[in-house]
Design an enzyme around this catalytic site. Sequence first.
Site, mmCIF file in Angstrom:
data_model
loop_
_atom_site.group_PDB
_atom_site.id
_atom_site.type_symbol
_atom_site.label_atom_id
_atom_site.label_comp_id
_atom_site.label_asym_id
_atom_site.label_seq_id
_atom_site.Cartn_x
_atom_site.Cartn_y
_atom_site.Cartn_z
ATOM 1 N N GLN A 102 29.351 40.050 37.898
ATOM 2 C CA GLN A 102 29.860 38.968 38.747
ATOM 3 C C GLN A 102 30.804 39.477 39.824
ATOM 4 O O GLN A 102 30.776 39.002 40.963
ATOM 5 C CB GLN A 102 30.564 37.912 37.899
ATOM 6 C CG GLN A 102 29.632 36.934 37.226
ATOM 7 C CD GLN A 102 30.373 35.800 36.558
ATOM 8 O OE1 GLN A 102 31.590 35.673 36.667
ATOM 9 N NE2 GLN A 102 29.643 34.949 35.849
ATOM 10 N N PRO A 131 28.252 34.522 30.305
ATOM 11 C CA PRO A 131 26.796 34.335 30.318
ATOM 12 C C PRO A 131 26.097 35.486 29.594
ATOM 13 O O PRO A 131 26.470 36.655 29.765
ATOM 14 C CB PRO A 131 26.455 34.350 31.815
ATOM 15 C CG PRO A 131 27.737 34.084 32.525
ATOM 16 C CD PRO A 131 28.825 34.635 31.657
ATOM 17 N N ASP A 306 29.120 26.842 38.853
ATOM 18 C CA ASP A 306 30.288 27.585 39.357
ATOM 19 C C ASP A 306 29.916 28.974 39.860
ATOM 20 O O ASP A 306 30.560 29.512 40.762
ATOM 21 C CB ASP A 306 31.387 27.670 38.293
ATOM 22 C CG ASP A 306 31.100 28.640 37.166
ATOM 23 O OD1 ASP A 306 31.261 29.844 37.385
ATOM 24 O OD2 ASP A 306 30.751 28.204 36.059
ATOM 25 N N GLN A 307 28.836 29.556 39.338
ATOM 26 C CA GLN A 307 28.456 30.907 39.758
ATOM 27 C C GLN A 307 27.904 30.959 41.183
ATOM 28 O O GLN A 307 27.951 32.009 41.822
ATOM 29 C CB GLN A 307 27.421 31.486 38.793
ATOM 30 C CG GLN A 307 27.969 31.790 37.418
ATOM 31 C CD GLN A 307 26.922 32.392 36.504
ATOM 32 O OE1 GLN A 307 26.411 33.482 36.741
ATOM 33 N NE2 GLN A 307 26.578 31.665 35.451
ATOM 34 N N HIS A 331 35.944 25.376 36.067
ATOM 35 C CA HIS A 331 35.524 26.657 36.649
ATOM 36 C C HIS A 331 34.985 26.464 38.062
ATOM 37 O O HIS A 331 35.268 27.271 38.956
ATOM 38 C CB HIS A 331 34.459 27.317 35.767
ATOM 39 C CG HIS A 331 35.020 28.147 34.665
ATOM 40 N ND1 HIS A 331 35.398 27.622 33.463
ATOM 41 C CD2 HIS A 331 35.286 29.477 34.585
ATOM 42 C CE1 HIS A 331 35.857 28.580 32.682
ATOM 43 N NE2 HIS A 331 35.809 29.722 33.338
#
Length: 374
Positions: A102, A131, A306-307, A331
């Site tokens: 990330q 994740p 959120d990613q 998040h």
Amino acid sequence: MQTLAIDGSVLEGGGQILRNSISLSALLGKPINISKVRNGRKPPGLKNQHRTGIELAAEIASARLTGATNGSSSVFFSPTRIAAGDYTADPVTAGAATLLLQISLPILLFASSTTPSTLTLKGGTNATMAPQIDYIQHVFLPFATRHFGLKVDVDVRRRGYFPRGGGEVHVTVFPGVDGAKLTAASVLERGAVTRIGGIAHVAGLPAHLGKAMADSAIARLAAAGFAPDAPVPVSVEIASTREKNENTIGAGSGIVLWAELAGGGMIGGSAVGSKQKDAVTVGEEAANELIKGLEAGGCVDEWLEDQIIIFMALAEGTSEVRCGKDGLTLHTKTAIWVAEQLTGASFDITVQDSGHTIIKCHGIGYTAPSEEVK
């Protein structure tokens, strides 16, 4: 250039502020000082995996870094130049390899190079507080590839489970060239569920436990109306795999499910095995999570939501994504706050009469600088 102060205790107050801030600092050439790092966690401050991620980003961005020690509550990061290359990061714990990805992926997408970069990320591949790597492979990356134009390959060489870790993931990142920008995403129409896929994995354990996870997930999905013979037929394919003994350190298990939507959305559900839960329960947990995400009615689940914020901020043009009826997660709100602090991208959040939340972002159309940041 003036240093930007980031309060690490804002909103969710965890590692996400750290990862997103460092990534955007590297890309935009903005020195940052993050205080109150992970103030919302017990204990606060950096842990091995956070320190390893920051050190990886500093290596990629040739950054001056201070405060990167375990337990530190303040980090200074001043980037100079992003360099494509071959990088390795190892927290020497079961710290999540996906969280190392990330922080590093957004940076390497804009490396000034015509050749891809590679990441060898070690640690935990399937953990409870991050994740699972299979989620990245089958939910996040397919969505990001389709809607933002990412080009990334992930190869799981060895799985690593809590508490021993020891997993190894090889990632190939193909950067955009000649000033390429991320494309804006427009995912507002959910459409029907076109397919449900999944993988149940075990390592160092009997193979029948993987099959039990898969079978229980299939049964739970069928009870909720997701099956090939349901009134509205849906293809459901959940594979069961057992890793070779030489491909894992220690024992563990898990399952990741994903639903592909006609409108281009993706919904995931997952669960990690433990000594306290039998395989049937683990499979049902993953199915229940997927069903919950589908019933929320969005085009993305709460984790994908959120990613993708950082990519919406960097993309060119206006991105719009329909989320579920449960409101934005903390998040997601945190990711939006960080993006607005660092990029100048603007976000508009609206709630439809149906209860669904729409995230609209006017991205900055980021391109990599051709010269070293001063």
